[in-house]
Write a protein that holds these residues in place. Structure first.
Motif, PDB file in Angstrom:
ATOM      1  N   SER A   1       3.505  -9.823  -0.676  1.00 36.75           N
ATOM      2  CA  SER A   1       4.638  -9.174   0.892  1.00 36.75           C
ATOM      3  C   SER A   1       5.316  -9.676   1.207  1.00 36.75           C
ATOM      4  O   SER A   1       5.845  -9.538   2.888  1.00 36.75           O
ATOM      5  CB  SER A   1       2.944 -10.192   1.642  1.00 36.75           C
ATOM      6  OG  SER A   1       3.582 -11.738   1.776  1.00 36.75           O
TER       7      SER A   1
ATOM      8  N   LYS B   1       2.845  -6.047  -7.165  1.00 43.89           N
ATOM      9  CA  LYS B   1       1.376  -5.262  -5.767  1.00 43.89           C
ATOM     10  C   LYS B   1       0.572  -4.706  -5.921  1.00 43.89           C
ATOM     11  O   LYS B   1      -0.426  -4.575  -5.312  1.00 43.89           O
ATOM     12  CB  LYS B   1       2.826  -5.663  -4.434  1.00 43.89           C
ATOM     13  CG  LYS B   1       2.457  -5.321  -2.976  1.00 43.89           C
ATOM     14  CD  LYS B   1       3.390  -5.050  -2.189  1.00 43.89           C
ATOM     15  CE  LYS B   1       2.360  -4.867  -0.694  1.00 43.89           C
ATOM     16  NZ  LYS B   1       3.886  -4.502   0.138  1.00 43.89           N
TER      17      LYS B   1
ATOM     18  N   PRO C   1      -3.189 -13.496  -6.040  1.00 39.17           N
ATOM     19  CA  PRO C   1      -3.440 -13.423  -4.801  1.00 39.17           C
ATOM     20  C   PRO C   1      -4.114 -14.312  -3.795  1.00 39.17           C
ATOM     21  O   PRO C   1      -5.482 -13.253  -3.010  1.00 39.17           O
ATOM     22  CB  PRO C   1      -2.463 -12.298  -3.808  1.00 39.17           C
ATOM     23  CG  PRO C   1      -3.512 -11.011  -4.895  1.00 39.17           C
ATOM     24  CD  PRO C   1      -3.460 -11.722  -5.745  1.00 39.17           C
TER      25      PRO C   1
ATOM     26  N   PHE D   1      -4.636 -14.658   0.477  1.00 39.10           N
ATOM     27  CA  PHE D   1      -3.907 -14.057   1.686  1.00 39.10           C
ATOM     28  C   PHE D   1      -4.649 -14.799   3.051  1.00 39.10           C
ATOM     29  O   PHE D   1      -5.281 -14.729   3.027  1.00 39.10           O
ATOM     30  CB  PHE D   1      -4.679 -12.427   1.929  1.00 39.10           C
ATOM     31  CG  PHE D   1      -3.971 -11.845   0.762  1.00 39.10           C
ATOM     32  CD1 PHE D   1      -2.651 -10.909   0.523  1.00 39.10           C
ATOM     33  CD2 PHE D   1      -5.133 -11.154   0.112  1.00 39.10           C
ATOM     34  CE1 PHE D   1      -2.287  -9.562  -0.101  1.00 39.10           C
ATOM     35  CE2 PHE D   1      -4.418 -10.285  -0.855  1.00 39.10           C
ATOM     36  CZ  PHE D   1      -3.272  -9.476  -1.118  1.00 39.10           C
TER      37      PHE D   1
ATOM     38  N   VAL E   1       0.542 -13.136   1.943  1.00 41.65           N
ATOM     39  CA  VAL E   1       0.463 -14.184   0.593  1.00 41.65           C
ATOM     40  C   VAL E   1       0.310 -15.235   0.898  1.00 41.65           C
ATOM     41  O   VAL E   1       1.783 -15.098   1.312  1.00 41.65           O
ATOM     42  CB  VAL E   1       0.704 -13.431  -0.616  1.00 41.65           C
ATOM     43  CG1 VAL E   1       0.488 -14.430  -1.709  1.00 41.65           C
ATOM     44  CG2 VAL E   1       0.624 -11.974  -0.991  1.00 41.65           C
TER      45      VAL E   1
ATOM     46  N   VAL F   1      -2.025 -18.570  -4.817  1.00 40.23           N
ATOM     47  CA  VAL F   1      -1.489 -18.029  -5.649  1.00 40.23           C
ATOM     48  C   VAL F   1      -3.148 -18.614  -6.422  1.00 40.23           C
ATOM     49  O   VAL F   1      -2.885 -19.843  -6.596  1.00 40.23           O
ATOM     50  CB  VAL F   1      -1.409 -17.177  -6.685  1.00 40.23           C
ATOM     51  CG1 VAL F   1      -0.043 -15.744  -6.222  1.00 40.23           C
ATOM     52  CG2 VAL F   1      -0.016 -18.781  -6.850  1.00 40.23           C
TER      53      VAL F   1
ATOM     54  N   SER G   1      -8.905 -16.757   0.370  1.00 41.46           N
ATOM     55  CA  SER G   1      -8.513 -15.520   1.651  1.00 41.46           C
ATOM     56  C   SER G   1      -9.834 -15.760   2.451  1.00 41.46           C
ATOM     57  O   SER G   1      -9.318 -15.948   3.755  1.00 41.46           O
ATOM     58  CB  SER G   1      -8.549 -14.336   0.456  1.00 41.46           C
ATOM     59  OG  SER G   1      -7.537 -14.488  -0.110  1.00 41.46           O
TER      60      SER G   1
END
Length: 261
Positions: free
Chosen positions: A153, A190, A211, A213, A219, A222, A252
């Motif tokens: 990102s 990506k 990833p 987020f 990001v 991980v 995320s």
């Protein structure tokens, strides 16, 4: 409930405003003013002042077509700021434990600190023969599949601030040959949305990386598993990818990332 002594210091208007917000949140739908003051169990004049104040500050919004009210973006912002203040490792630990149980592989959560990948949470499979990385272990970003995903990102400007020279910090075997090669690999990662590193950092150990987020869709961390093989068997690849992807998506979601799936 506060005691009588503590109640002396409460701000009645603030209490009423928060009660209106709680009603809107609990109902999870737009409400008319009549519904609001009835459900909040407060006099109409009090409810009116609370609603006018909250609307003025952006905590609730009025639908001009139906003359109904709903939660505004300011409330969501407060929620995101609270979530962002939570420790990613605290949020992710139970999720990577479940990932370990599902995949039967060592599972990790890592973040980036400058040019280093830092492992902030990990759980080991009881049957694993891999030497365990410990919490706090640092590895070079440019030499690991985790590090590349953590950079997906980053803008080109941010990338060049990290790596101002064409030559990378070291030229260890398996490392990208130069900055442009690293940038090219990051853009491919990506576009793909994940990295499978087969004996990339250490021969005989492969990894699957997805990833995590935050609410800004950047990001934050991980999730990865280590597979004790120089390449991941095709028969297991889809299952393991799905498990890691689900873990990353769950973290995320808890960080406030709006799902893109």
């Amino acid at each position: 409930m506060p005691s009588d002594q503590e109640s002396k210091y409460l701000v009645p208007g603030l209490v009423k405003g928060l009660e209106v917000l709680l009603v809107l949140g609990q109902q999870n739908k737009e409400l008319t003013f009549t519904e609001l003051h009835r459900l909040a169990k407060m006099p109409k004049a009090t409810a009116y002042r609370a609603v006018q104040t909250l609307e003025h500050m952006g905590f609730i919004i009025r639908n001009s077509r139906t003359n109904t009210f709903s939660i505004g973006s300011k409330v969501l912002l407060l929620g995101f700021q609270y979530i962002a203040s939570l420790d990613v490792a605290q949020i992710g630990q139970p999720i990577i434990e479940k990932l370990r149980d599902t995949s039967l592989c060592n599972s990790h959560l890592a973040i980036r600190d400058g040019l280093d990948v830092i492992y902030i949470a990990r759980v080991s499979s009881p049957t694993s023969q891999i030497n365990h990385v410990t919490v706090g272990t640092r590895l070079p970003v440019h030499r690991t599949s985790l590090g590349r995903m953590l950079l997906t990102s980053s803008t080109r400007e941010e990338f060049e601030q990290l790596y101002p020279h064409d030559a990378l910090p070291d030229n260890s075997p398996g490392s990208p040959s130069n900055r442009e090669k690293l940038w090219e690999m990051i853009q491919q990662d990506k576009a793909r949305g994940y990295v499978i590193g087969e004996s990339y950092f250490r021969y005989g150990i492969s990894s699957i990386v997805y990833p995590v987020f935050n609410h800004e869709k950047r990001v934050k961390a991980v999730v990865s598993i280590m597979v004790p093989s120089h390449e991941i068997p095709k028969s297991d690849r889809e299952r393991l990818q799905g498990a890691v992807r689900e873990a990353a998506e769950n973290i995320s979601d808890l960080l406030g990332a709006l799902p893109a799936r």
